[in-house]
Each structure stands twice: as structure tokens, then as C-alpha cells.
Design a protein around this motif. Structure first.
Motif, PDB file in Angstrom:
ATOM      1  N   PRO A 138      16.081   7.594 -11.493  1.00 23.19           N
ATOM      2  CA  PRO A 138      16.159   7.611 -10.038  1.00 23.19           C
ATOM      3  C   PRO A 138      14.838   7.998  -9.380  1.00 23.19           C
ATOM      4  CG  PRO A 138      17.505   9.371 -11.002  1.00 23.19           C
ATOM      5  CD  PRO A 138      17.025   8.530 -12.129  1.00 23.19           C
ATOM      6  N   GLY A 139      14.641   7.500  -8.169  1.00 22.32           N
ATOM      7  CA  GLY A 139      13.524   7.945  -7.344  1.00 22.32           C
ATOM      8  C   GLY A 139      12.150   7.472  -7.774  1.00 22.32           C
ATOM      9  N   CYS A 140      12.082   6.363  -8.500  1.00 20.76           N
ATOM     10  CA  CYS A 140      10.774   5.908  -8.979  1.00 20.76           C
ATOM     11  C   CYS A 140      10.287   4.639  -8.283  1.00 20.76           C
ATOM     12  CB  CYS A 140      10.800   5.743 -10.490  1.00 20.76           C
ATOM     13  SG  CYS A 140      10.940   7.343 -11.303  1.00 20.76           S
ATOM     14  N   GLY A 141      10.980   4.223  -7.239  1.00 17.14           N
ATOM     15  CA  GLY A 141      10.423   3.162  -6.406  1.00 17.14           C
ATOM     16  C   GLY A 141      11.135   1.823  -6.456  1.00 17.14           C
ATOM     17  N   LYS A 142      12.346   1.767  -7.002  1.00 21.87           N
ATOM     18  CA  LYS A 142      13.038   0.478  -7.087  1.00 21.87           C
ATOM     19  C   LYS A 142      13.313  -0.100  -5.699  1.00 21.87           C
ATOM     20  CE  LYS A 142      16.245   2.261  -9.873  1.00 21.87           C
ATOM     21  NZ  LYS A 142      15.615   3.564 -10.176  1.00 21.87           N
ATOM     22  N   THR A 143      13.879   0.739  -4.836  1.00 24.74           N
ATOM     23  CA  THR A 143      14.170   0.274  -3.482  1.00 24.74           C
ATOM     24  C   THR A 143      12.874  -0.044  -2.734  1.00 24.74           C
ATOM     25  OG1 THR A 143      16.057   1.775  -3.515  1.00 24.74           O
ATOM     26  CG2 THR A 143      15.459   0.841  -1.388  1.00 24.74           C
ATOM     27  N   LEU A 144      11.904   0.823  -2.947  1.00 24.10           N
ATOM     28  CA  LEU A 144      10.611   0.652  -2.274  1.00 24.10           C
ATOM     29  C   LEU A 144       9.953  -0.683  -2.633  1.00 24.10           C
ATOM     30  CD1 LEU A 144       9.134   2.745  -0.439  1.00 24.10           C
ATOM     31  CD2 LEU A 144       7.765   3.347  -2.439  1.00 24.10           C
ATOM     32  N   ILE A 145       9.929  -1.013  -3.926  1.00 18.88           N
ATOM     33  CA  ILE A 145       9.319  -2.274  -4.344  1.00 18.88           C
ATOM     34  C   ILE A 145      10.056  -3.448  -3.725  1.00 18.88           C
ATOM     35  CG2 ILE A 145       8.770  -3.829  -6.278  1.00 18.88           C
ATOM     36  CD1 ILE A 145       9.254  -1.524  -8.145  1.00 18.88           C
ATOM     37  N   GLY A 197       0.807  -1.223   0.000  1.00 21.56           N
ATOM     38  CA  GLY A 197       0.000   0.000   0.000  1.00 21.56           C
ATOM     39  C   GLY A 197       0.839   1.271   0.000  1.00 21.56           C
ATOM     40  N   ASP A 198       2.105   1.155   0.381  1.00 24.04           N
ATOM     41  CA  ASP A 198       2.989   2.327   0.359  1.00 24.04           C
ATOM     42  C   ASP A 198       3.546   2.591  -1.026  1.00 24.04           C
ATOM     43  OD1 ASP A 198       2.811   2.711   3.152  1.00 24.04           O
ATOM     44  OD2 ASP A 198       4.298   1.137   3.477  1.00 24.04           O
ATOM     45  N   VAL A 199       3.358   1.646  -1.913  1.00 19.10           N
ATOM     46  CA  VAL A 199       3.877   1.787  -3.279  1.00 19.10           C
ATOM     47  C   VAL A 199       2.739   2.228  -4.185  1.00 19.10           C
ATOM     48  CG1 VAL A 199       5.055   0.633  -5.182  1.00 19.10           C
ATOM     49  CG2 VAL A 199       5.472  -0.118  -2.830  1.00 19.10           C
ATOM     50  N   GLY A 200       2.932   3.343  -4.868  1.00 17.96           N
ATOM     51  CA  GLY A 200       1.896   3.840  -5.767  1.00 17.96           C
ATOM     52  C   GLY A 200       2.147   3.350  -7.179  1.00 17.96           C
ATOM     53  N   GLY A 201       1.106   2.827  -7.834  1.00 17.36           N
ATOM     54  CA  GLY A 201       1.260   2.341  -9.210  1.00 17.36           C
ATOM     55  C   GLY A 201       2.084   1.055  -9.246  1.00 17.36           C
ATOM     56  N   GLY A 216       8.580   9.702  -8.137  1.00 15.02           N
ATOM     57  CA  GLY A 216       8.000   9.360  -6.843  1.00 15.02           C
ATOM     58  C   GLY A 216       8.725  10.076  -5.714  1.00 15.02           C
ATOM     59  N   ALA A 217      10.047  10.159  -5.829  1.00 14.59           N
ATOM     60  CA  ALA A 217      10.825  10.832  -4.793  1.00 14.59           C
ATOM     61  C   ALA A 217      10.479  12.325  -4.745  1.00 14.59           C
ATOM     62  CB  ALA A 217      12.313  10.638  -5.038  1.00 14.59           C
ATOM     63  N   ASP A 218      10.277  12.943  -5.921  1.00 18.77           N
ATOM     64  CA  ASP A 218       9.869  14.354  -5.966  1.00 18.77           C
ATOM     65  C   ASP A 218       8.504  14.530  -5.301  1.00 18.77           C
ATOM     66  OD1 ASP A 218      12.133  14.971  -7.490  1.00 18.77           O
ATOM     67  OD2 ASP A 218      11.073  14.621  -9.382  1.00 18.77           O
ATOM     68  N   LEU A 219       7.588  13.626  -5.618  1.00 19.04           N
ATOM     69  CA  LEU A 219       6.241  13.716  -5.053  1.00 19.04           C
ATOM     70  C   LEU A 219       6.280  13.527  -3.545  1.00 19.04           C
ATOM     71  CD1 LEU A 219       4.334  11.701  -7.800  1.00 19.04           C
ATOM     72  CD2 LEU A 219       4.162  14.160  -7.384  1.00 19.04           C
ATOM     73  N   SER A 220       7.175  12.667  -3.105  1.00 26.13           N
ATOM     74  CA  SER A 220       7.329  12.444  -1.667  1.00 26.13           C
ATOM     75  C   SER A 220       7.821  13.721  -0.982  1.00 26.13           C
ATOM     76  CB  SER A 220       8.298  11.289  -1.443  1.00 26.13           C
ATOM     77  OG  SER A 220       8.717  11.260  -0.111  1.00 26.13           O
ATOM     78  N   ALA A 221       8.764  14.418  -1.622  1.00 21.15           N
ATOM     79  CA  ALA A 221       9.274  15.670  -1.061  1.00 21.15           C
ATOM     80  C   ALA A 221       8.154  16.719  -1.010  1.00 21.15           C
ATOM     81  CB  ALA A 221      10.443  16.184  -1.906  1.00 21.15           C
ATOM     82  N   THR A 240      19.451  -0.282 -10.793  1.00 20.50           N
ATOM     83  CA  THR A 240      20.399   0.615 -11.473  1.00 20.50           C
ATOM     84  C   THR A 240      19.683   1.674 -12.302  1.00 20.50           C
ATOM     85  OG1 THR A 240      22.233   0.743 -13.052  1.00 20.50           O
ATOM     86  CG2 THR A 240      20.577  -0.937 -13.477  1.00 20.50           C
ATOM     87  N   ASN A 241      20.338   2.833 -12.416  1.00 18.36           N
ATOM     88  CA  ASN A 241      19.866   3.864 -13.350  1.00 18.36           C
ATOM     89  C   ASN A 241      20.606   3.757 -14.674  1.00 18.36           C
ATOM     90  OD1 ASN A 241      18.573   5.009 -11.080  1.00 18.36           O
ATOM     91  ND2 ASN A 241      20.445   6.106 -10.566  1.00 18.36           N
ATOM     92  N   ARG A 242      21.611   2.905 -14.712  1.00 20.03           N
ATOM     93  CA  ARG A 242      22.464   2.861 -15.904  1.00 20.03           C
ATOM     94  C   ARG A 242      22.719   1.429 -16.360  1.00 20.03           C
ATOM     95  NH1 ARG A 242      27.982   5.601 -14.843  1.00 20.03           N
ATOM     96  NH2 ARG A 242      28.164   3.993 -13.252  1.00 20.03           N
TER      97      ARG A 242
END
Ligand code: ATP
Length: 267
Positions: A58-65, A15-19, A221-226, A158-160
Motif C-alpha cells: 500500500p501507499g507506493c503510488g499505484k493510484t498516483l501513476i 513530476g508529482d510521481v517520484g521514481g 511514498g504515503a509515509d514520506l508524504s505524511a 491491488t495489494n493482494r
């Protein structure tokens, strides 16, 4: 945050992960159920990938998932940061890699998460030179030992992806590639919803409209969190201000219950 390499079950819920519904379904099939019902998979002789690579901006939920997968499966989570592993154990990085995998086996079921994994798997002959090369070789040896580590799943982020040595992306290693994109406008709405789950949001705040607004275009996601955090902070400050005003006027009879309307609307 946690000491590196420390294992525990993360408290991130789905539930903490959007989309990211598609990824959730994939992880349910490939990891969560296999951890929850190992016997069934064994009985049917199912032999699936145990290594995954999440890639994307970056910041789109990789760690979160990755954390949510561990939580959902009731599995331990070991978080390894690629660059730290590389720098902290120069000269001993092979031993460090062996130790990490051995720890993961000990605390199975376990998700072993390699953040910025590209740092460890740069194409040979580039950047890091022989340190990376030896580390990479050890990593390949460990990844290839999937038979010996029941209940251990490896997720890299990874981002790269393009700088990564192709050898690690083969089946049986980080064999399943999963793209984690920048959210579109509907997904931004879902992320804002997830981020506001445990916050006292005013009933008239329209997260969908905010997600659609031009100001939110291209936000991760990270921007939205901020953003959500700024709004929450502004709401707290507004609440204090109102309490102060009320007490100055000597009318502090009922406490002010603040939502977080104004700043969020002002986006
Ligand atoms: P990086 O590549 O920089 O490591 P990442 O893709 O691993 O980034 P996360 O660490 O998962 O990104 O996200 C950072 C923060 O942004 C999260 O802790 C969360 O607050 C927020 N966030 C990002 N994506 C989402 C999402 N899909 N749903 C809810 N929150 C999100």
C-alpha cells in the motif's frame, strides 16, 4: 474527493510521481502514445493489451501513476473503489458494472481505474459468495469486449494479487501485470523531491541525506508524504511564531519568509 464514478482529467503530473521510471516508460508505450496517436497504431495494425494490473504494498503510488497516465494522455479518469462497488450495489452489481463500462466508452479516451480490484475478483467460492461471482462474471464479459471500446484502458490496483481469480489475469483482461515496489533509498529521495516540488524548501535541506537516513528505511511514498506534510506544517507554525515575536517586539518591518528546514532535518 470526487463523487464516485465521476470522470475528469486528473491534475497529477508525472513530476508529482517520484521514481517508478520503468513503469512510466511502459505506460508511455502501452497507453499514452496509443491515446495520443490512435491512427498510427491502427495503420500498423498494432494490437496491444488494454488492461493492466498494478500490484504491490500500500501507499507506493499505484493510484498516483494511474492518474498521471491519464493526465499525460489528456484522458478522462474514472475512479472505482472495489469494495464500495460491491457494497453499494448489492443485487444490482452487474448493472453497476455495465453502467461503468458504458460511461467509460462515452467519455473515451478514458482510463478506468479499479482500486482494490481484488474485492471484485476474489477467487470464486470464497468470501463474498454469489454476489461476487455474478459481479465477476459481468466484469469478465465487459473486459472481453475490448474491441468495442476504443480509447478505453483499464487499470486495476491491488495489494493482494494472490487472492484474485486467475481468470481476470488472462491476456485481454488485466493482462499486463506491473509490480509497484516499496521505494529503495534512491527512490525515496526522488519521492521526497517530487513531494517538495511546490514547497518553499530551504536551500540547505538535503533530501538525499534524509532519504538515506535510518529513520526513512522501509517508508512508503504515503509515509514520506505524511512526513513532508508534518514538516511543512511545522514550518508554517514556525513562521507564525516568528511573526508574533516580531510584532510583540514591535519590529515587524519585513515579513518573515520561512522555509521548512528544522523539522525535516530532525527526521
Ligand atoms: P493503496 O494500495 O493503499 O491504494 P497506492 O499504491 O494506490 O496505495 P497512492 O494512493 O498512489 O498509493 O499513494 C498515496 C499517497 O502517497 C500519494 O497521494 C502521494 O502523496 C504519496 N506517494 C506514494 N507513492 C508516491 C510516489 N512514488 N511519488 C510521490 N508520492 C507518492
Amino acid at each position: 474527493s470526487r463523487r464516485e464514478g465521476f470522470s475528469s482529467i486528473p491534475n497529477v503530473k508525472w513530476g508529482d510521481v517520484g521514481g517508478l521510471d520503468l513503469l512510466r516508460r511502459e505506460f508511455d508505450r502501452y497507453v499514452v502514445r496509443r491515446i495520443k496517436y490512435p491512427n498510427e497504431y491502427e495503420e500498423y495494425g498494432v494490437d496491444l493489451e488494454t488492461g493492466f494490473l498494478l500490484y504491490g504494498p500500500p501507499g507506493c503510488g499505484k493510484t498516483l501513476i494511474a492518474k498521471a497516465v491519464a493526465n499525460e494522455a489528456g484522458a478522462n479518469f474514472i475512479h472505482i473503489k472495489g469494495p464500495e462497488l460491491l457494497n453499494k450495489y448489492v443485487g444490482e452489481s452487474e448493472l453497476a458494472v455495465r453502467t461503468i463500462f458504458s460511461r467509460a466508452r462515452t467519455c473515451s479516451p478514458c482510463i478506468l481505474f479499479f482500486d482494490e480490484v481484488d474485492a471484485l475478483t476474489t477467487k470464486r467460492g470464497r468470501e463474498g459468495g454469489w454476489v461476487v461471482e455474478r459481479l465477476l462474471n459481468q466484469l469478465l464479459i465487459e473486459l472481453d469486449g475490448a474491441d468495442q471500446r476504443k480509447g478505453v484502458y483499464i487499470i486495476g490496483a491491488t495489494n493482494r494479487p494472490e487472492v484474485m481469480d486467475q481468470a481476470v489475469l488472462r491476456p485481454g483482461r488485466f493482462g499486463k501485470l506491473m509490480y509497484v515496489p516499496l521505494p529503495n533509498q534512491d527512490e525515496r529521495g526522488l519521492i521526497l523531491k517530487a513531494l517538495s516540488r511546490n514547497k518553499p524548501l530551504d536551500a540547505d535541506v538535503d533530501l538525499i541525506a534524509i532519504a538515506r537516513s535510518e529513520a526513512c528505511e522501509d517508508l512508503s511514498g504515503a509515509d514520506l508524504s505524511a512526513l513532508m506534510n508534518e514538516a511543512a506544517m511545522a514550518a508554517v507554525e514556525e513562521k507564525f511564531r516568528k511573526i508574533e515575536e516580531a510584532s510583540n517586539e514591535g519590529t515587524l518591518s519585513e515579513s518573515y519568509i520561512g522555509g521548512m528546514p528544522h523539522t525535516i532535518k530532525a527526521v
